[in-house]
Design a protein around this motif. Structure first.
Motif, short mmCIF file in Angstrom:
data_model
loop_
_atom_site.label_atom_id
_atom_site.label_comp_id
_atom_site.label_asym_id
_atom_site.label_seq_id
_atom_site.Cartn_x
_atom_site.Cartn_y
_atom_site.Cartn_z
N SER A 1 -25.83 29.70 62.96
CA SER A 1 -26.71 30.25 64.00
C SER A 1 -27.08 29.21 65.05
O SER A 1 -27.32 29.55 66.21
CB SER A 1 -28.00 30.78 63.38
N ARG B 1 -27.01 29.42 74.22
CA ARG B 1 -27.03 30.70 74.93
C ARG B 1 -28.34 31.45 74.74
O ARG B 1 -28.50 32.56 75.22
CB ARG B 1 -25.89 31.59 74.41
N ARG B 2 -29.29 30.89 73.98
CA ARG B 2 -30.53 31.62 73.71
C ARG B 2 -31.67 31.06 74.52
O ARG B 2 -31.77 29.88 74.76
CB ARG B 2 -30.88 31.52 72.22
N ARG C 1 -25.55 29.21 68.50
CA ARG C 1 -25.92 30.12 69.58
C ARG C 1 -27.02 29.56 70.47
O ARG C 1 -27.40 30.18 71.46
CB ARG C 1 -26.41 31.46 69.00
N ALA D 1 -19.32 29.94 67.18
CA ALA D 1 -20.35 30.96 67.39
C ALA D 1 -20.87 30.96 68.82
O ALA D 1 -21.28 31.99 69.34
CB ALA D 1 -21.50 30.76 66.41
N GLY D 2 -20.85 29.80 69.47
CA GLY D 2 -21.34 29.73 70.84
C GLY D 2 -20.35 30.27 71.85
O GLY D 2 -20.65 30.33 73.03
N GLN E 1 -23.34 25.83 77.23
CA GLN E 1 -22.77 26.94 76.47
C GLN E 1 -21.25 26.99 76.62
O GLN E 1 -20.57 27.66 75.86
CB GLN E 1 -23.41 28.27 76.90
N ASP F 1 -25.76 37.95 69.44
CA ASP F 1 -25.78 36.69 68.69
C ASP F 1 -25.33 36.92 67.25
O ASP F 1 -24.50 36.18 66.72
CB ASP F 1 -27.21 36.12 68.67
N LEU G 1 -32.84 36.23 67.51
CA LEU G 1 -31.40 36.47 67.67
C LEU G 1 -31.17 37.92 68.06
O LEU G 1 -31.70 38.83 67.43
CB LEU G 1 -30.68 36.22 66.34
#
Lengths: 263, 336
Positions: free
Chosen positions: A107, A113-114, A110, A163-164, A83, A124, A120
């Motif tokens: 998306s 990190r998920r 992310r 996004a991350g 991440q 997120d 989501l």
């Protein structure tokens, strides 16, 4: 974009005596590269000089045949803090066999990190919206990536990495195929990252509007580092060094060796 | 026999359940295959599974389970070849496919089984499905659907851009093998419904149909599963009623019905894509422009109602008009 304060205690990239061979042929050798937190480094060099290969080696996509690579102080073999890394590949994978919307592609950024099987969360969603807004594609959020122009697709890939919310960015020719106006948009986005303290390593052909951001230039030539220093001291990187005879895959089926590995 | 009587027959109820579950599961995996441009992988696995069925017929074990085992092994082999080989390793795949088909036919002969017995698996025989087979079909299909929907974000990312997925910390090879195994399982699940030689159609055609109209991956996946269910249940019902007049096999009916869906939506998709291309905003180019010589403007002023295609261009709208782009500028039109 949620701000994470980059951890300044550990150096993002330390590579000692790195070498990479592709299909048995040495491509990179004797690479020593240390990138400190907050640095904005441009990798320059002619086609085939090894700059993309170096980025691929640093991201773990291409194994090192020699040398010692540490990312954030962790030996690359044990590294799992993905991440903290954002990767913008050369534009190619933006469109695929099935339509995908801009939002869906972004998306994916992310995922590091998920947790598995979790939808989501609000954080997120906000990060995704902010990343799309930062590259100026808010109005195209629901559109298929395949319907965008090349430069817009490139911006989608950058938004995906943004996004991350990573600390260390690798960008492989982010401005290739992007018109001058949007190169400026990208430069502004990367400038915002830099102000936030992110570390950026970027492969570039031409610096263009990114020039004011770049504080350090690493010029590759024939698989080695030919120059490492401030942009002003860099030699012209266009004509020295000889071009590799890059062997591309042709698209004729290889009946004789269907199982052979050649990468 | 009235429809009510037909649907009260146990074999028909079993067939309907099997058709529903396979109709949802096959396009769910198929979406990921199409996304990787491996639309024909299901077909290849189907060929390999013929050998599995033949082994079952020869040894007396359940052909469903021997087919599952052989199809999974075949799918893993195909995936590994694809990962290592040039381009798509298509020649290596062809070798595997025809080996599987020829091996299956040969082994069936060795076991003194009639070709008709093998044909049940090649083209489906959903109305002869046993209660035990229905349970197996439903469980396997539910697993396939659960994984395809539950891990959609990961599977999407890996298929969309494997290198990015790897740098995001996903185990790309694991997910690739997972899709291969899921494809193999759904091939064997669908083998009783549409047959091994037609199974790929149920995996691919609903996806092709739904992507005519969709812009996002999620809609494509959902619509493909819905279309698959409609086609396979609908095809079975059509075949059941048509069989009063003639001998109508459910497997081919299901495939032809889903193809019909594609044929109906394709022109709509062509039109939508054409329209989208016409309306793509023009890039801002700083090259100046000429004043239009005002041809044809005696009849009307350009506007939302005039019927000419209106395309956003920077901060205004251009009206496309006999190969020109007219933009309102005070009293006259500019050529952009």
């Amino acid at each position: 974009m949620p701000l994470t304060t980059p951890d300044t205690s550990v150096t993002p990239i330390v590579l000692r005596d790195g070498a990479v061979a592709i299909g048995g042929r040495p491509v990179l050798r004797g690479i020593d590269l240390t990138v400190a937190t907050g640095e904005f480094v441009a990798l320059l060099g002619a086609n085939g000089s090894g700059k993309s290969t170096l980025v691929r080696a640093l991201t773990g996509l291409r194994p090192l045949t020699r040398g010692d690579l540490r990312l954030f102080g962790v030996p690359s073999g044990d590294f799992d803090q993905w991440q903290r890394i954002g990767f913008v590949p050369q534009r190619s994978g933006a469109a695929s066999g099935v339509p995908a919307s801009v939002r869906e592609v972004v998306s994916s950024g992310r995922l590091a990190r998920r947790r598995l099987l979790r939808p989501l969360g609000a954080v997120d969603r906000r990060a995704i919206d902010d990343a799309i807004a930062l590259v100026g594609l808010t109005e195209r959020t629901g559109d298929g990536v395949g319907t965008l122009s090349g430069g817009q697709q490139q911006r989608v890939l950058i938004a995906r990495a943004l996004a991350g919310d990573p600390e260390l960015f690798f960008l492989d020719e982010p401005t290739a195929g992007v018109d001058l106006h949007h190169q400026q948009v990208l430069a502004d986005a990367l400038g915002a990252l830099k102000d936030r303290g992110s570390t950026v390593v970027q492969v570039a052909h031409e610096l263009g509007p990114l020039a004011p951001l770049v504080e350090r230039v690493v010029v590759m030539s024939d698989g080695r580092i030919a120059h490492d220093g401030a942009p002003a001291d860099a030699p012209g990187h266009h004509d020295h060094g000889h071009h590799h005879d890059v062997r591309r895959h042709d698209h004729v089926p290889h009946v004789s060796s269907p199982l052979e590995r050649d990468r | 026999m009235s429809p009510a009587e037909l649907f009260s027959l146990p074999f028909m109820q079993r067939a309907l359940l099997a058709a529903l579950f396979t109709g949802v599961a096959a396009p769910a995996v198929g979406t990921y295959l199409v996304q990787r441009r491996l639309a024909l992988m299901g077909d290849g696995i189907g060929h390999v599974a013929v050998t599995g069925v033949a082994i079952g017929l020869l040894t007396g074990w359940s052909p469903t389970w021997t087919a599952v085992v052989v199809a999974v092994l075949g799918a893993i082999a195909i995936e590994l070849i694809r990962e290592r080989g040039h381009t798509n390793g298509d020649v290596a795949l062809a070798l595997l496919f025809y080996g599987g088909l020829a091996g299956g036919v040969l082994i069936t002969g060795l076991g003194n089984q009639s070709a008709a017995r093998l044909q049940q698996y090649l083209f489906g025989s959903i109305t002869t499905i046993s209660a035990g087979d229905v349970v197996v079909t439903m469980v396997l299909a539910a697993i396939v659907i659960g994984v395809c929907v539950g891990l959609a974000a990961q599977l999407f990312a890996v298929a969309q851009d494997p290198e990015f997925a790897r740098v995001a910390g996903l185990r790309v090879r694991f997910y690739n093998l997972l899709v291969a195994v899921l494809a193999a399982v759904s091939v064997t699940v669908a083998m009783r419904t549409v047959g091994l030689l037609l199974v790929s159609a149920l995996m691919v055609v609903p996806v092709a149909t739904s992507q005519q109209l969709s812009r996002s991956f999620r809609t494509t996946l959902g619509a493909a599963m819905l279309l698959g269910a409609l086609a396979s249940v609908g095809g079975l019902v059509v075949a059941a009623f048509a069989s009063y007049q003639a001998q109508v096999a459910p497997g081919p009916t299901i495939v032809l019905l889903s193809l019909l869906g594609f044929v109906v939506t394709w022109p709509v998709g062509v039109w939508l894509r054409h329209r989208a291309r016409l309306r793509t905003p023009f890039a801002d180019e700083p090259l100046g422009h000429d004043v239009s010589d005002d041809h044809g403007h005696e009849t009307h002023d350009h506007g939302p109602e005039c019927g000419h295609v209106a395309v956003p261009h920077d901060d205004h709208v251009d009206y496309v008009h006999d190969g020109h782009r007219h933009a309102v500028h005070g009293e006259h039109y500019d050529e952009h």
